[in-house]
Enzyme design. Structure first.
Site, mmCIF file in Angstrom:
data_model
loop_
_atom_site.group_PDB
_atom_site.id
_atom_site.type_symbol
_atom_site.label_atom_id
_atom_site.label_comp_id
_atom_site.label_asym_id
_atom_site.label_seq_id
_atom_site.Cartn_x
_atom_site.Cartn_y
_atom_site.Cartn_z
ATOM 1 C CG ASP A 133 41.862 47.375 46.148
ATOM 2 O OD1 ASP A 133 41.771 46.951 45.175
ATOM 3 O OD2 ASP A 133 42.000 48.855 46.149
ATOM 4 C CB CYS A 182 43.662 46.387 38.140
ATOM 5 S SG CYS A 182 43.355 48.234 38.644
ATOM 6 C CB ALA A 186 45.231 49.197 47.891
ATOM 7 C CE LYS A 242 40.027 48.535 40.140
ATOM 8 N NZ LYS A 242 39.258 50.020 40.653
ATOM 9 C CE LYS A 268 47.892 47.271 49.487
ATOM 10 N NZ LYS A 268 48.485 46.611 48.495
ATOM 11 N NE ARG A 318 44.587 53.158 39.939
ATOM 12 C CZ ARG A 318 45.621 52.285 40.010
ATOM 13 N NH1 ARG A 318 47.013 52.720 39.468
ATOM 14 N NH2 ARG A 318 45.785 50.817 40.174
ATOM 15 N NE ARG A 356 38.752 54.785 44.924
ATOM 16 C CZ ARG A 356 39.468 54.090 44.186
ATOM 17 N NH1 ARG A 356 40.864 53.853 44.074
ATOM 18 N NH2 ARG A 356 38.662 53.041 43.427
HETATM 19 P P1 RI2 Z 1 48.518 48.073 44.963
HETATM 20 C C1 RI2 Z 1 43.898 49.022 42.861
HETATM 21 O O1 RI2 Z 1 42.631 49.580 42.974
HETATM 22 C C2 RI2 Z 1 43.403 47.681 42.118
HETATM 23 O O2 RI2 Z 1 42.224 47.171 42.668
HETATM 24 C C3 RI2 Z 1 44.852 47.027 42.652
HETATM 25 O O3 RI2 Z 1 44.919 45.524 42.559
HETATM 26 C C4 RI2 Z 1 44.883 47.355 44.020
HETATM 27 O O4 RI2 Z 1 44.377 48.982 44.061
HETATM 28 C C5 RI2 Z 1 46.237 47.097 44.931
HETATM 29 O O5 RI2 Z 1 47.291 48.134 44.157
HETATM 30 P P2 RI2 Z 1 42.292 51.261 42.368
HETATM 31 O O6 RI2 Z 1 42.926 52.233 43.075
HETATM 32 O O7 RI2 Z 1 48.670 48.575 46.392
HETATM 33 O O8 RI2 Z 1 43.008 51.314 40.863
HETATM 34 O O9 RI2 Z 1 49.320 46.614 45.012
HETATM 35 O O10 RI2 Z 1 40.695 51.328 42.313
HETATM 36 O O11 RI2 Z 1 49.276 49.022 43.997
#
Ligand code: RI2
Length: 310
Positions: A194, A125, A18, A205, A230, A16, A59
């Site tokens: 994301d 998050c 993004a 999130k 992103k 998990r 996803r």
């Molecule tokens: P990085 C996560 O989603 C969160 O929403 C977080 O802010 C975003 O991805 C970006 O994360 P989830 O996979 O790429 O927990 O900065 O639903 O690590």
């Protein structure tokens, strides 16, 4: 891991974040290209196309996943042999992974300049990009402290406080609904992303938009850490971002509720650009209103509309 294993790990949120889902998808396509043993380039192309779709469907919200598979497949249609196709996909995947990891580091360096000794930061998050800023500032010798939200229902905040504690950053865990209460003691907010839309809106999130509103109300700068992959070229052609809704059982055991009560579990929300002070990207710290320029610069006007057949 093969494509199906990566896709189901992404679905189950064992993989998990993004950025990580994007890097894992690129790696999975490379694996699919390398494990092919035949000599039919059309068959390999078909297999990769199927893999690409399986990964993208795992996803729906983070555009990083779609951008990663597009970048990995770039030029694949021109390959004349299995070897050539394998080389194109493998080197694209390596380049994407390398570039994306470097972007997180660069964002850390740029974002750390926005922090000063003694500041208290809030985050939501678990974002590698936002934590890169905080950990870089700490490694630079700044005395900073963090308020991290729990982030129901998956409680990614527990990962955040573990990561920060391991790095030696003092942190406090709060429940999501304490974010406004805590904002009065905070000097800056750093969150991840994301998806960044072409109008500068942030998809992140669930609860991020509340945090942005609370920050705005308390005149606390709200900073978004977002690698350029992103940013969503799809939103430039008018598409709306699909907000993922996950299973009700992630929120509460439905058997504990009176019959007929429904549960909804949206896992992302949209924060309008007017609540965002800056987007911290690897190509610079910019206004959310510059999102259009980033999209055109990174993805090119022509390729944006060519890639829209999905
Ligand atoms: P990085 C996560 O989603 C969160 O929403 C977080 O802010 C975003 O991805 C970006 O994360 P989830 O996979 O790429 O927990 O900065 O639903 O690590």
């Amino acid at each position: 891991m093969n494509v199906d294993e990566v896709a189901s790990s992404i679905k189950r949120m064992e993989i998990r974040g993004a950025g990580l889902i994007a890097r894992s998808a690129a790696e999975a396509l490379k694996h699919a290209a390398q494990e092919y043993r035949g000599d039919d380039v059309a068959a390999l192309r078909q297999k990769l196309e199927k893999s690409r779709r399986t990964l993208v469907e795992s996803r729906p919200t983070a555009i990083s996943l779609w951008n990663a598979v597009q970048a990995t497949m770039r030029g694949a249609q021109d390959a004349a042999s299995v070897e050539e196709l394998r080389d194109i996909v493998s080197s694209n995947a390596d380049r994407f992974i390398e570039r994306s990891s470097r972007a997180v580091e660069t964002i850390g360096k740029f974002g750390a300049k926005r922090l000063k000794d003694g500041m208290r930061v809030m985050t939501h998050c678990n974002s590698k990009a936002a934590l890169s800023v905080i950990k870089t500032a700490h490694a630079n010798g700044l005395d900073i402290e963090v308020y991290a939200t729990e982030s129901r229902p998956w409680r990614q905040g527990l990962l955040t406080v573990k990561d920060l504690s391991d790095a030696g950053v003092p942190c406090t865990l709060i429940i999501d609904s304490a974010m406004r209460w805590a904002m009065k003691d905070v000097d800056a907010v750093f969150v991840g992303a994301d998806t960044i839309c072409s109008n500068g809106a942030l998809i992140n999130k669930i609860g991020t938009s509340q945090m942005a509103m609370a920050a705005s109300d308390s005149r606390v700068p709200f900073m978004v850490c977002a690698e350029t992959y992103k940013f969503s070229p799809r939103t430039l052609s008018g598409e709306m971002v699909e907000i993922e809704e996950r299973d009700a059982s992630e929120v509460v055991d439905p058997n504990l509720l009176p019959p007929g009560v429904r549960i909804r579990n949206p896992v992302f929300d949209a924060t309008p650009p007017e609540y965002i002070d800056s987007l911290i990207t690897e190509v610079g710290v910019i206004s959310p209103y510059a999102a259009y320029e980033v999209i055109v610069r990174e993805f090119g006007q022509t390729s944006i509309f060519e890639d829209m057949e999905d």
